[in-house]
Each structure stands twice: as C-alpha cells, then as structure tokens.
Write a protein that holds these residues in place. Structure first.
Motif, PDB file in Angstrom:
ATOM      1  N   ASP A  42       0.817  -1.225   0.000  1.00 39.20           N
ATOM      2  CA  ASP A  42       0.000   0.000   0.000  1.00 39.20           C
ATOM      3  C   ASP A  42       0.846   1.268   0.000  1.00 39.20           C
ATOM      4  OD1 ASP A  42      -2.314  -1.615   0.105  1.00 39.20           O
ATOM      5  OD2 ASP A  42      -2.202  -1.688   2.303  1.00 39.20           O
ATOM      6  N   ASP A  43       2.063   1.174  -0.496  1.00 39.20           N
ATOM      7  CA  ASP A  43       2.995   2.312  -0.545  1.00 39.20           C
ATOM      8  C   ASP A  43       3.254   2.944   0.817  1.00 39.20           C
ATOM      9  OD1 ASP A  43       3.380   1.957  -3.236  1.00 39.20           O
ATOM     10  OD2 ASP A  43       2.001   3.534  -3.851  1.00 39.20           O
ATOM     11  N   LYS A  44       3.051   2.184   1.908  1.00 35.63           N
ATOM     12  CA  LYS A  44       3.319   2.757   3.227  1.00 35.63           C
ATOM     13  C   LYS A  44       3.784   1.758   4.277  1.00 35.63           C
ATOM     14  CE  LYS A  44      -1.632   2.938   4.104  1.00 35.63           C
ATOM     15  NZ  LYS A  44      -2.762   3.811   4.368  1.00 35.63           N
ATOM     16  N   HIS A  45       3.791   0.468   3.960  1.00 34.25           N
ATOM     17  CA  HIS A  45       4.229  -0.557   4.911  1.00 34.25           C
ATOM     18  C   HIS A  45       5.356  -1.372   4.284  1.00 34.25           C
ATOM     19  CE1 HIS A  45       0.718   0.461   7.268  1.00 34.25           C
ATOM     20  NE2 HIS A  45      -0.038   0.264   6.200  1.00 34.25           N
ATOM     21  N   VAL A  46       6.523  -1.326   4.924  1.00 33.97           N
ATOM     22  CA  VAL A  46       7.705  -1.998   4.402  1.00 33.97           C
ATOM     23  C   VAL A  46       7.969  -3.269   5.201  1.00 33.97           C
ATOM     24  CG1 VAL A  46      10.207  -1.806   4.045  1.00 33.97           C
ATOM     25  CG2 VAL A  46       8.727   0.160   3.604  1.00 33.97           C
ATOM     26  N   LYS A  47       8.235  -4.352   4.469  1.00 34.36           N
ATOM     27  CA  LYS A  47       8.642  -5.606   5.099  1.00 34.36           C
ATOM     28  C   LYS A  47      10.078  -5.885   4.680  1.00 34.36           C
ATOM     29  CE  LYS A  47       4.091  -7.680   5.441  1.00 34.36           C
ATOM     30  NZ  LYS A  47       3.243  -8.837   5.093  1.00 34.36           N
ATOM     31  N   VAL A  48      10.918  -6.133   5.681  1.00 36.41           N
ATOM     32  CA  VAL A  48      12.323  -6.437   5.440  1.00 36.41           C
ATOM     33  C   VAL A  48      12.669  -7.746   6.137  1.00 36.41           C
ATOM     34  CG1 VAL A  48      13.005  -4.001   5.237  1.00 36.41           C
ATOM     35  CG2 VAL A  48      13.096  -5.122   7.473  1.00 36.41           C
ATOM     36  N   ARG A  49      13.824  -8.278   5.805  1.00 36.65           N
ATOM     37  CA  ARG A  49      14.331  -9.454   6.508  1.00 36.65           C
ATOM     38  C   ARG A  49      15.743  -9.151   6.982  1.00 36.65           C
ATOM     39  NH1 ARG A  49      13.281 -13.704   3.179  1.00 36.65           N
ATOM     40  NH2 ARG A  49      11.408 -14.103   4.374  1.00 36.65           N
ATOM     41  N   LEU A  50      15.916  -9.140   8.310  1.00 37.44           N
ATOM     42  CA  LEU A  50      17.248  -9.029   8.879  1.00 37.44           C
ATOM     43  C   LEU A  50      17.919 -10.383   8.718  1.00 37.44           C
ATOM     44  CD1 LEU A  50      16.392  -6.982  12.071  1.00 37.44           C
ATOM     45  CD2 LEU A  50      17.716  -6.184  10.123  1.00 37.44           C
ATOM     46  N   GLU A  51      19.191 -10.372   8.327  1.00 35.87           N
ATOM     47  CA  GLU A  51      19.891 -11.609   7.984  1.00 35.87           C
ATOM     48  C   GLU A  51      21.205 -11.728   8.736  1.00 35.87           C
ATOM     49  OE1 GLU A  51      20.246 -10.885   3.808  1.00 35.87           O
ATOM     50  OE2 GLU A  51      18.199 -11.535   3.381  1.00 35.87           O
ATOM     51  N   GLY A  52      21.769 -12.921   8.693  1.00 41.24           N
ATOM     52  CA  GLY A  52      23.069 -13.168   9.310  1.00 41.24           C
ATOM     53  C   GLY A  52      23.006 -12.981  10.808  1.00 41.24           C
ATOM     54  N   ALA A  53      23.994 -12.302  11.366  1.00 44.02           N
ATOM     55  CA  ALA A  53      24.067 -12.094  12.808  1.00 44.02           C
ATOM     56  C   ALA A  53      22.867 -11.310  13.332  1.00 44.02           C
ATOM     57  CB  ALA A  53      25.366 -11.372  13.169  1.00 44.02           C
ATOM     58  N   CYS A  54      22.224 -10.528  12.463  1.00 47.72           N
ATOM     59  CA  CYS A  54      21.069  -9.723  12.889  1.00 47.72           C
ATOM     60  C   CYS A  54      19.853 -10.591  13.212  1.00 47.72           C
ATOM     61  CB  CYS A  54      20.688  -8.716  11.806  1.00 47.72           C
ATOM     62  SG  CYS A  54      21.940  -7.454  11.549  1.00 47.72           S
ATOM     63  N   THR A  55      19.837 -11.812  12.703  1.00 51.74           N
ATOM     64  CA  THR A  55      18.692 -12.692  12.924  1.00 51.74           C
ATOM     65  C   THR A  55      18.522 -13.027  14.394  1.00 51.74           C
ATOM     66  OG1 THR A  55      19.095 -13.680  10.768  1.00 51.74           O
ATOM     67  CG2 THR A  55      17.661 -14.897  12.240  1.00 51.74           C
ATOM     68  N   ASN A  56      19.615 -13.345  15.070  1.00 51.52           N
ATOM     69  CA  ASN A  56      19.557 -13.771  16.471  1.00 51.52           C
ATOM     70  C   ASN A  56      20.019 -12.707  17.450  1.00 51.52           C
ATOM     71  OD1 ASN A  56      18.716 -16.373  15.674  1.00 51.52           O
ATOM     72  ND2 ASN A  56      20.836 -16.899  15.199  1.00 51.52           N
TER      73      ASN A  56
END
Length: 79
Positions: A35-49
C-alpha cells in the motif's frame, strides 16, 4: 511518488544502513512494500539472532527509510 520510485528510495535507505549491519556480521533485504506505506524487510546473518534487532529495526532501519521515503508508516522484520 510512484511505487517504482518508492522502491528505489527504500533501497537507497537500505544501502545506507547496510554497511553498519555488515560490520556486525548481518545484512538486510527488502521483502515488499504494501500500500505504498508498509515496508517488510528481513534481517539476515548475525542480525537474525541479535538481542537488539528490534531496536536496530526501529532506531536504525525505520528512521533511515523514513528519511528517504517519509510516507512510510511501518517497517517490520519478516522471519
């Protein structure tokens, strides 16, 4: 701003924050913009835990994305 322009701006924001994440062994990927206003990202690597990844998401990622694309309302991490 078109959806394509918005995606470019969000990618620029992620490119700005990525070196900080990489220095701690992590990374981030854009999953979607809804909807041009909600962003979904995925933290990866060391950021995951990482115990402070929610703080990183709000204080670093969301703030940087909103600097490039002020119309963004939320940024969430998708596991």
């Amino acid at each position: 701003m078109t959806t394509e322009e918005l995606t470019i701006e969000v990618q620029k924001a992620l490119d700005e924050i990525r070196p900080f994440l990489e220095s701690d062994g992590g990374n981030i990927s854009l999953i979607s913009i809804e909807d041009d206003k909600h962003v979904k990202v995925r933290l990866e690597g060391a950021c995951t835990n990482c115990s402070v990844n929610q703080m990183t998401l709000k204080a670093g990622v969301e703030t940087t994305i909103k600097k490039f694309a002020p119309q963004i309302e939320t940024v969430v991490n998708i596991l």
